[in-house]
Structures are given as C-alpha cells and as structure tokens.
Design an enzyme around this catalytic site. Structure first.
Site, PDB file in Angstrom:
ATOM      1  NE  ARG A   1      -4.853  12.925  -2.056  1.00  0.00           N
ATOM      2  CZ  ARG A   1      -3.425  13.355  -2.550  1.00  0.00           C
ATOM      3  NH1 ARG A   1      -2.534  12.861  -1.911  1.00  0.00           N
ATOM      4  NH2 ARG A   1      -3.300  14.378  -3.561  1.00  0.00           N
TER       5      ARG A   1
ATOM      6  CE  LYS B   1       0.494  -0.916  -8.269  1.00  0.00           C
ATOM      7  NZ  LYS B   1      -1.297  -0.218  -8.190  1.00  0.00           N
TER       8      LYS B   1
ATOM      9  CG  ASP C   1       0.728  -2.855  -3.949  1.00  0.00           C
ATOM     10  OD1 ASP C   1       0.843  -3.929  -3.994  1.00  0.00           O
ATOM     11  OD2 ASP C   1       0.026  -2.227  -2.816  1.00  0.00           O
TER      12      ASP C   1
END
Length: 268
Positions: free
Chosen positions: A120, A211, A230
């Site tokens: 995506r 992050k 992550d």
DNA sequence: GACCAGGGCCGGC
DNA sequence: GCCGGCCCTGGT
C-alpha cells in the site's frame, strides 16, 4: 550503459527490503528505480551489474545512492559469533544495503508507512508521483514522474489526498509539505546535523514520531546508528534480545543490522 | 461477514 | 506516561 562488479549486493532483496518504494522488478533480474528525479534500470547477474546510466552519473550519484562505496564485508564481520539470531538474519538478508535516498521523498514515504503495509505504501507513493509529480522522459523516451514538490503537495484538497489512499495520513503530508514550502522546516539544513539533532527536528513535524524519524535518519540521512523499532523489530527484540540489544558492540552499524533483521522477520 | 494487522502518531487524560 | 481512536485494505 555501464557494467560494474559489486560484492555483497542483491538488487532483488534491496527492492523488497521496505526502505524504498519507487523501485520495482521489471522481469527476472531486471529492475527500475526512480530517485531524485532520475530513472535508472539495473540488471543483475551474480556480481555483475549493468546500469542504464553514464559513467559520470554513476560516479556522481548512483554509486553513492546504492552505497557501493562501503565495505559490507567489514560490517558482517562485526556480528558477534554468539549472536546466533543476527548471524542467521544476516545470512538470510545478505545483499541488502542501506541506500542514500533523497530526504523529501523519504520523509513522505515514511509518514505514509505508519500503520500501513509495504504494497500500500508503494501504491500511494506511485499515485502521488503520477498525479502531482513532474513528467519526465527516461533514456528510452518513456514517461516517468518525479516525486512531487512540497509546493504541489501542500495545495492538495482532502479529496485529492484521499484519492491516493492515504487515509488519515493525508493531513500529515499536507502539513509537512506546507512546513517545507514555507520554510518552517528546512530539509537541506538537516543534512548537516548530527543524528540526535536531526531526529529531534524531524519529530517537530506533524505526523512524525520516534519511529518515522529514525527511518528517515537511517534511509535518507544515512545515520547508521538510527534504529527504527516497528512491530517486526519489536518482536525480534522480545524473542531474541530479552537481555537487551548489544548497541555498543554494533556502534556505527546498528541500523544496518536492524534492516537485515527486519527483512528476515518480514519473510519468515 | 467479522475480525485483525500492517515499518505509529496524535490528543486527552 | 498511558491509552483510545484512526483511514483503509488484504488476509484469515
């Protein structure tokens, strides 16, 4: 077109490593990448690489982009013999290099990356480029699109952002674009800052947390001690480094090892 | 169809 | 410092 030899380099793994989102495999062993407004094709067979650029372009840009001036064998030799997990992850992921990517494009890519998946992210980056990037021609006279400027992204409507599949991240991108266009954020100025200072500056941006800032420090600013955590790396740390990750031993390369572990966990 | 996870961050407490 | 909510899509 030039031919070079490259050790410790695997274009397919780099392409799928989740650090770059405008690189794709055209056919077995042949890849295309768009970076900093340039289009390049790379064919790899073993340690032989064929690049669709001139010798001058290679020396002035792509060599640095692909980190071909760095000794990855030396990095591998830093892995502790008793660190069995990293030995395994490095063997699996060997050939990945941390690229030197353009800051603006990388910043937007990793804002998009939050709570998202790699296919995506690629799709959104491609749609932004095709809709709002400058049209250019590659060496085969085919059309490709540079990544949109801050000015063009700050002007997008809610509907336009939504049409790129950005979800709630659209407002982050528009605000960051406005910050860059209006000079409240200075991408060029970040290049000169040390790691911790650059990270701090990045985190002032709407939509950039710890992050994402670490990712930009690693993948664009090439601060190889940046260590993005992550969900994948979090899992690795819990399973294999319950007593703590040996950052001191891996000083100067922790981020690179992070990427090898990320790729390993992503595919296993 | 329901539910969850995906290279997390913001805002309210 | 913790936690609910968040756009959307592909997979189970």
């Amino acid at each position: 077109m030039i031919q070079i030899q490259a050790k410790d380099f695997d274009m397919q793994k780099i392409c799928n490593s989740g650090q770059c989102f405008r690189m794709w495999e055209l056919e077995e062993g042949r890849f295309a990448v768009i970076a900093s407004g340039s289009y390049l094709e790379v064919s790899q067979s073993g340690e032989s690489l064929a690049l669709s650029c001139s010798k001058e372009e290679f020396q002035s840009f792509w060599r640095s982009y692909f980190a071909l001036d760095e000794d990855y064998a030396a990095i591998r030799s830093k892995i502790l013999p008793e660190d069995l997990y990293m030995q395994e992850a490095a063997a699996y992921s060997w050939g990945i290099r941390i690229l030197r990517q353009e800051l603006w494009e990388t910043l937007i890519a990793f804002i998009i990356s939050q709570q998202n998946n790699i296919p995506r992210i690629r799709k959104s980056m491609q749609m932004l480029a095709e809709k709002y990037g400058e049209e250019k021609r590659n060496f085969k006279d085919e059309i490709f699109y540079a990544f949109p400027t801050p000015e063009s992204l700050m002007a997008l409507s809610d509907e336009e952002l939504k049409s790129c599949g950005l979800g709630y991240r659209g407002k982050y991108i528009r605000d960051t674009a406005a910050a860059a266009a209006e000079g409240r954020f200075d991408p060029a100025g970040l290049l000169a800052l040390p790691y911790e200072d650059a990270k701090k500056e990045l985190m002032k941006l709407y939509g950039v947390g710890v992050k994402v800032a670490e990712c930009i420090c690693l993948f664009a600013l090439h601060h190889c001690d940046a260590f993005p955590i992550d969900t994948h790396i979090q899992r690795v740390l819990e399973r294999h480094y319950a007593d703590g990750f040996p950052f001191e031993q891996y000083k100067g390369a922790a981020g690179i090892l992070q990427q090898l572990a990320f790729y390993h966990d992503l595919n296993n």
